[in-house]
Design an enzyme around this catalytic site. Structure first.
Site, PDB file in Angstrom:
ATOM      1  N   GLN A 163     -90.699 -41.755  94.430  1.00  0.00           N
ATOM      2  CA  GLN A 163     -89.641 -42.281  93.533  1.00  0.00           C
ATOM      3  C   GLN A 163     -88.585 -41.301  93.053  1.00  0.00           C
ATOM      4  OE1 GLN A 163     -92.903 -42.391  93.265  1.00  0.00           O
ATOM      5  NE2 GLN A 163     -93.650 -44.389  92.809  1.00  0.00           N
ATOM      6  N   ASP A 168     -96.435 -44.817  81.647  1.00  0.00           N
ATOM      7  CA  ASP A 168     -96.897 -46.227  81.787  1.00  0.00           C
ATOM      8  C   ASP A 168     -97.773 -46.662  80.729  1.00  0.00           C
ATOM      9  OD1 ASP A 168     -96.654 -44.645  84.697  1.00  0.00           O
ATOM     10  OD2 ASP A 168     -96.516 -46.803  84.946  1.00  0.00           O
ATOM     11  N   ASN A 176     -99.069 -41.199  82.755  1.00  0.00           N
ATOM     12  CA  ASN A 176     -97.921 -41.278  83.378  1.00  0.00           C
ATOM     13  C   ASN A 176     -98.105 -40.994  85.130  1.00  0.00           C
ATOM     14  OD1 ASN A 176     -95.099 -41.831  83.683  1.00  0.00           O
ATOM     15  ND2 ASN A 176     -94.721 -39.737  84.035  1.00  0.00           N
TER      16      ASN A 176
END
Lengths: 367, 367
Positions: free
Chosen positions: A206, A247, A257
């Site tokens: 990502q 997160d 995370n």
């Protein structure tokens, strides 16, 4: 933020009956806009990761309920139908907490509508408001984080402020601005010389695919690096600060995370590089007392490890990089102990990653 | 070690006039043996990374000089021709220290030969001896490292000993056994229950491609993980020890190895996991007093970051994973400070990573 010079958000309403989103599976190779015309389209877009990122998933689901209301304009049992659509949407990615929050928020408001026309009106308002709120939260994270960048910029004279980030906590995961990227975009737009080190973020890349694309479209200088590289850069004084998203963050300040975040936190600590976590207060889960011990870590599809997706001869392809008979394992997240986190940058302000200071921010919210 | 049940080394002589090697560019997708018939073949095999790994590069170059001697059997100016071939071979990968060492060693011995036939004889002997010595060094590293694994195995009863490794410090980088893998193979062959966590090791994925293939061919249970995963595994007690190799180790015990090693050392330190470096004494560079400060870090081809190579539809292909206009940077190594290294496992024994103990090992060598 900007895409090829034009301002975009990740999701918007078109002609009052169509939801449009950026197809994130195709980035950075194609920039394609996808129209979602009904609840099935919305389900597909969430489950197939056309859209991803907690805030964006929530807003997409909220717009999904609006489309459900439109679909049931002439249905006598409109509320039951919308409720069914809500359950269906919730199952599109069961672990995403924002998803069920957004659906429940819609259903609660729609419940009070006296007819299907009013339900449509209410659902549209709720979806648009949630979207605006997410934008506002990100903007506020940027405002609170900006002084941290400015302070370093002043010390460095005209030299670039080097910021390392991991995964995508950018506007693509949100509606606009992003979380970790919000102070970066704000600083860049104000003329601060910023350069971003972008961890590629295996297995799904990502960083290489989304964060690099975002930054490049908005004109922020950046360099993509393997996840292995950040330690060396910090040792050599080539990183001024780390900003990452989260997160889920526990009441004690431990930060869950994307897998690999913890390793960067250790390197930052070893080299006296400040390590910041940018997140909306809504990502802090006060029910979890000890993050390292109690935040569950999701295992994801093994093919993400065995294969790497990229661009080859005008199409997106996957190549296998592991011997056929080797085992692989795919943990999605890790948890960084609070002691390695310099500060949390939230929409309500900055705080130390400890229970007392986090509680204060929540209380501030109630004032 | 074993390939499909048969014992192989990475290089060998066939019919006295051909050198054969495993084409490592094709692994793990194809197992192909390549014949090197002349000096140009050897140059190509080193520069194009058909062979890689410091010890193997040295031995390949040494056999290259043997082929040069054969080629010049009827050349009146045979020594000059061999010397020229040596310079040519040295330029195939200029930074590899074993390469020039191996060529110089050959030329020094051949210089004393009284004719081209004797030169051929000498060159063959020197190449075979160097190869045997590399095998012997690796075997000794295994012997010295084995008790460390045994000790953990005893504590764990029948549970597997979980060993994490980074990159490929296996037999493919050497002639046989490997460095980091030598104690692992030895332990496995003696019936110890060993499981290896294999870091995929971006950007070139030597872990996913080579180490995983090696281990799977020899039957050692293993799991390939993204480079981001090791920290979480250590936090959760899923790693009993780390064993890695080293490209160069300084007199103060600082260890240069494949980029990303330092991050694993930090995680090991944070979780009280012993962190071992397995290396022949010849990889310790006593001229370098401070590794972190003084070991130069090579930058490699940027395409290794932009593209990932793998298997697709019966052939090896490369997919691009980074936006076209994003910058990338490719550092090959990092340096792990000695304070994060538990012990060095060398062919001469185990020592603390400090100047005094390292010197003692060298002195032992002289006795």
């Amino acid at each position: 933020m900007h895409v090829d010079g034009t301002h975009f958000q990740t999701i918007w309403l078109k002609d009052d009956d169509t939801v449009q989103v950026i197809d994130q599976r195709k980035l950075p190779f194609y920039f394609e806009i996808k129209s979602l015309n009904n609840v099935s389209d919305v389900y597909y877009s969430i489950s197939e990761m056309v859209v991803r990122g907690a805030p964006l998933i929530g807003v997409t689901a909220s717009f999904g309920i609006y489309l459900a209301a439109l679909e049931n304009r002439h249905n006598a049992r409109w509320f039951n139908a919308i409720e069914e659509a809500g359950n269906y949407l919730k199952s599109s990615r069961p672990t995403a907490i924002n998803l069920s929050f957004a659906v429940n928020q819609q259903l609660e408001k729609i419940k009070c509508a006296s007819n299907s026309e009013e339900a449509i009106h209410v659902a549209k308002e709720v979806a648009l408001k949630l979207s605006e709120m997410e934008v506002e939260n990100c903007k506020n994270i940027g405002k609170h984080g900006l002084p941290l960048i400015k302070e370093i910029a002043e010390k460095k004279n005209k030299e670039p402020v080097n910021i390392l980030t991991h995964c995508n906590a950018g506007w693509l995961a949100c509606i606009d601005y992003g979380t970790a990227t919000s102070p970066i975009y704000m600083g860049h737009d104000k003329g601060i010389n910023i350069h971003v080190w972008v961890d590629e973020t295996r297995p799904r890349n990502q960083g290489a695919r989304l964060t690099a694309w975002e930054l490049s479209q908005h004109g922020v200088p950046h360099t993509v690096i393997p996840d292995n590289t950040g330690g060396l850069l910090m040792q050599r004084g080539m990183v001024d600060m780390v900003i990452i998203g989260s997160d889920r963050t526990a009441a004690n300040g431990d930060v869950a995370n994307k897998i690999g975040t913890y390793l960067k936190a250790l390197a930052a600590w070893d080299n006296n590089v400040p390590f910041y976590v940018a997140l909306p207060l809504s990502s802090i889960d006060m029910r979890i007392k000890n993050g390292v011990k109690d935040i569950p870590i999701e295992q994801r599809n093994k093919d993400e490890i065995k294969y790497v997706e990229g661009f080859l001869e005008k199409s997106i392809q996957q190549v296998r990089i592991v011997p056929e008979n080797s085992q692989v394992i795919n943990y999605g997240f890790d948890v960084t102990p609070a002691k390695y986190v310099t500060r949390l940058i939230t929409d309500k302000g900055i705080c130390k990653p400890d229970n007392k200071e986090i509680k204060n921010l929540f209380n501030y919210d109630k004032k």
